[in-house]
Write a protein that holds these residues in place. Structure first.
Motif, PDB file in Angstrom:
ATOM      1  N   ASN A   1       0.839  -1.201   0.000  1.00 23.52           N
ATOM      2  CA  ASN A   1       0.000   0.000   0.000  1.00 23.52           C
ATOM      3  C   ASN A   1       0.876   1.254   0.000  1.00 23.52           C
ATOM      4  N   ALA A   2       0.692   2.107  -0.997  1.00 21.52           N
ATOM      5  CA  ALA A   2       1.542   3.284  -1.169  1.00 21.52           C
ATOM      6  C   ALA A   2       1.398   4.302  -0.048  1.00 21.52           C
ATOM      7  N   CYS A   3       0.348   4.197   0.747  1.00 18.52           N
ATOM      8  CA  CYS A   3       0.191   5.131   1.865  1.00 18.52           C
ATOM      9  C   CYS A   3       0.992   4.704   3.085  1.00 18.52           C
ATOM     10  N   PHE A   4       1.504   3.479   3.077  1.00 14.49           N
ATOM     11  CA  PHE A   4       2.238   2.986   4.237  1.00 14.49           C
ATOM     12  C   PHE A   4       3.618   2.454   3.868  1.00 14.49           C
ATOM     13  N   SER A   5       3.995   2.588   2.606  1.00 14.85           N
ATOM     14  CA  SER A   5       5.305   2.145   2.136  1.00 14.85           C
ATOM     15  C   SER A   5       5.845   3.168   1.159  1.00 14.85           C
ATOM     16  N   SER A   6       7.125   3.125   0.908  1.00 13.56           N
ATOM     17  CA  SER A   6       7.733   4.020  -0.071  1.00 13.56           C
ATOM     18  C   SER A   6       8.769   3.254  -0.873  1.00 13.56           C
ATOM     19  N   GLY A   7       8.890   3.625  -2.141  1.00 15.31           N
ATOM     20  CA  GLY A   7       9.842   2.952  -3.001  1.00 15.31           C
ATOM     21  C   GLY A   7       9.398   1.553  -3.338  1.00 15.31           C
ATOM     22  N   GLY A   8      10.060   0.939  -4.298  1.00 10.56           N
ATOM     23  CA  GLY A   8       9.754  -0.449  -4.632  1.00 10.56           C
ATOM     24  C   GLY A   8       8.409  -0.598  -5.320  1.00 10.56           C
ATOM     25  N   ASP A   9       7.762  -1.709  -5.076  1.00 12.79           N
ATOM     26  CA  ASP A   9       6.522  -2.097  -5.746  1.00 12.79           C
ATOM     27  C   ASP A   9       5.332  -1.618  -4.913  1.00 12.79           C
ATOM     28  N   LEU A  10       4.607  -0.607  -5.410  1.00 14.35           N
ATOM     29  CA  LEU A  10       3.548   0.020  -4.625  1.00 14.35           C
ATOM     30  C   LEU A  10       2.172  -0.169  -5.265  1.00 14.35           C
ATOM     31  N   ALA A  11       1.144  -0.180  -4.404  1.00 17.51           N
ATOM     32  CA  ALA A  11      -0.247  -0.295  -4.848  1.00 17.51           C
ATOM     33  C   ALA A  11      -1.003   0.988  -4.514  1.00 17.51           C
ATOM     34  N   PHE A  12      -1.774   1.471  -5.490  1.00 11.64           N
ATOM     35  CA  PHE A  12      -2.535   2.712  -5.356  1.00 11.64           C
ATOM     36  C   PHE A  12      -4.010   2.444  -5.670  1.00 11.64           C
ATOM     37  N   SER A  13      -4.856   3.475  -5.457  1.00 13.56           N
ATOM     38  CA  SER A  13      -6.214   3.431  -5.987  1.00 13.56           C
ATOM     39  C   SER A  13      -6.149   3.524  -7.506  1.00 13.56           C
ATOM     40  N   CYS A  14      -7.168   3.015  -8.167  1.00 12.74           N
ATOM     41  CA  CYS A  14      -7.235   3.070  -9.629  1.00 12.74           C
ATOM     42  C   CYS A  14      -8.015   4.310 -10.072  1.00 12.74           C
ATOM     43  N   SER A  15      -7.625   4.886 -11.177  1.00 14.02           N
ATOM     44  CA  SER A  15      -8.313   6.079 -11.688  1.00 14.02           C
ATOM     45  C   SER A  15      -9.760   5.774 -12.069  1.00 14.02           C
ATOM     46  N   THR A  16     -10.094   4.501 -12.250  1.00 19.07           N
ATOM     47  CA  THR A  16     -11.458   4.106 -12.633  1.00 19.07           C
ATOM     48  C   THR A  16     -12.458   4.225 -11.484  1.00 19.07           C
ATOM     49  N   TYR A  17     -11.984   4.581 -10.294  1.00 16.69           N
ATOM     50  CA  TYR A  17     -12.900   4.712  -9.156  1.00 16.69           C
ATOM     51  C   TYR A  17     -13.553   6.087  -9.079  1.00 16.69           C
ATOM     52  N   GLN A  18     -13.505   6.835 -10.170  1.00 20.05           N
ATOM     53  CA  GLN A  18     -14.171   8.129 -10.232  1.00 20.05           C
ATOM     54  C   GLN A  18     -15.685   7.951 -10.380  1.00 20.05           C
ATOM     55  N   PRO A  19     -16.473   8.969 -10.007  1.00 15.52           N
ATOM     56  CA  PRO A  19     -17.930   8.885 -10.195  1.00 15.52           C
ATOM     57  C   PRO A  19     -18.307   8.731 -11.662  1.00 15.52           C
ATOM     58  N   ILE A  20     -19.429   8.050 -11.894  1.00 18.66           N
ATOM     59  CA  ILE A  20     -19.944   7.787 -13.246  1.00 18.66           C
ATOM     60  C   ILE A  20     -21.351   8.370 -13.336  1.00 18.66           C
ATOM     61  N   ILE A  21     -21.575   9.266 -14.263  1.00 18.61           N
ATOM     62  CA  ILE A  21     -22.904   9.858 -14.438  1.00 18.61           C
ATOM     63  C   ILE A  21     -23.784   8.894 -15.233  1.00 18.61           C
ATOM     64  N   VAL A  22     -24.938   8.530 -14.675  1.00 15.49           N
ATOM     65  CA  VAL A  22     -25.907   7.680 -15.365  1.00 15.49           C
ATOM     66  C   VAL A  22     -26.914   8.554 -16.100  1.00 15.49           C
ATOM     67  N   ASN A  23     -27.451   9.540 -15.385  1.00 19.54           N
ATOM     68  CA  ASN A  23     -28.350  10.533 -15.989  1.00 19.54           C
ATOM     69  C   ASN A  23     -28.358  11.771 -15.089  1.00 19.54           C
ATOM     70  N   GLY A  24     -29.284  12.668 -15.304  1.00 25.97           N
ATOM     71  CA  GLY A  24     -29.288  13.924 -14.565  1.00 25.97           C
ATOM     72  C   GLY A  24     -29.571  13.805 -13.087  1.00 25.97           C
ATOM     73  N   THR A  25     -30.126  12.660 -12.662  1.00 23.78           N
ATOM     74  CA  THR A  25     -30.474  12.503 -11.244  1.00 23.78           C
ATOM     75  C   THR A  25     -29.822  11.289 -10.579  1.00 23.78           C
ATOM     76  N   LEU A  26     -29.013  10.526 -11.322  1.00 23.04           N
ATOM     77  CA  LEU A  26     -28.394   9.326 -10.760  1.00 23.04           C
ATOM     78  C   LEU A  26     -26.945   9.208 -11.219  1.00 23.04           C
TER      79      LEU A  26
END
Length: 228
Positions: A67-92
């Protein structure tokens, strides 16, 4: 008499559905850390996963990445950019969130909430819980680029963000214009908060309940909870 009895039970059922709604609030986050639900040991009972984590370039993290928040250097794991909000329509909208203080109670479950205050009042969101810890059981910390790094910051390691993240450490950027500070691949999710939700989102009131997950969310996260 039978009609009256049927009506009574129907009314009771409706009232039960109303009472099942729970009140809470929304906040925003984007700390770039590997989500807590990325660990198989944190999954809720019956869930299959874990939640996907990514390397610095948003490819799949290796099985031994830290986990990149608790380690530095080497092989790190982050959140993925795909975890952004997705618009379905004007109200959802669909999205991902941190929910609850205990990972095994919420990891990979999905919830539908409707805002009852703020500019998004009346709009709804279905989110999958991919993180937990330091969040009350009634609140949802929506994964929103530029939403604030909070207690931990891996965005400097992943994207070269300022040491306190973009904007405020808690709450993130303060306007739609400030989304231009973010990397281009994260700006759409930042604009979502201001252009779709209509404002800061933090501390806005909601009512919510658990729902079955849309396949659009589980296909992104790689985690499927037990059915309800």
């Amino acid at each position: 008499m039978q009609v009256l009895v049927f009506a009574f039970f129907t009314l009771s059922a409706v009232l039960g559905l109303v009472q099942a709604q729970t009140a809470g609030t929304t906040t925003t986050t984007w700390d770039c850390c590997e989500p807590a639900c990325g660990y198989t040991s944190n999954l809720s009972p019956g869930a299959t996963g874990p939640v996907k984590s990514c390397n610095q370039n948003n490819g799949a993290a290796s099985s031994g990445a830290q986990n990149a928040c608790f380690s530095s250097g080497g092989d790190l794991a982050f959140s993925c950019s795909t975890y952004q909000p997705i618009i379905v329509n004007g109200t959802l909208s669909y999205g991902f969130a941190g929910h609850g203080n205990t990972a095994t109670a919420s990891c990979c479950k999905c919830y539908k909430f409707t805002w009852t205050s703020g500019a998004a009042s009346g709009k709804s969101m279905i989110v999958q819980a991919i993180n937990a810890g330091g969040i009350t059981d009634n609140d949802f910390d929506i994964y929103t680029p530029g939403g604030g790094v909070g207690d931990y910051n891996a965005c400097t390691a992943q994207y070269g963000a300022p040491s306190g993240g973009w904007g405020r450490q808690y709450g993130g950027v303060s306007s739609d214009a400030e989304c231009s500070q973010l990397p281009s691949n994260l700006q759409a999710g930042c604009h979502w908060r201001w252009q779709w939700a209509g404002g800061d989102v933090n501390t806005w009131q909601i009512t919510y309940n658990q729902v079955n997950c849309p396949s659009q969310l589980t296909s992104i996260s790689g985690c499927t909870p037990a059915g309800i």
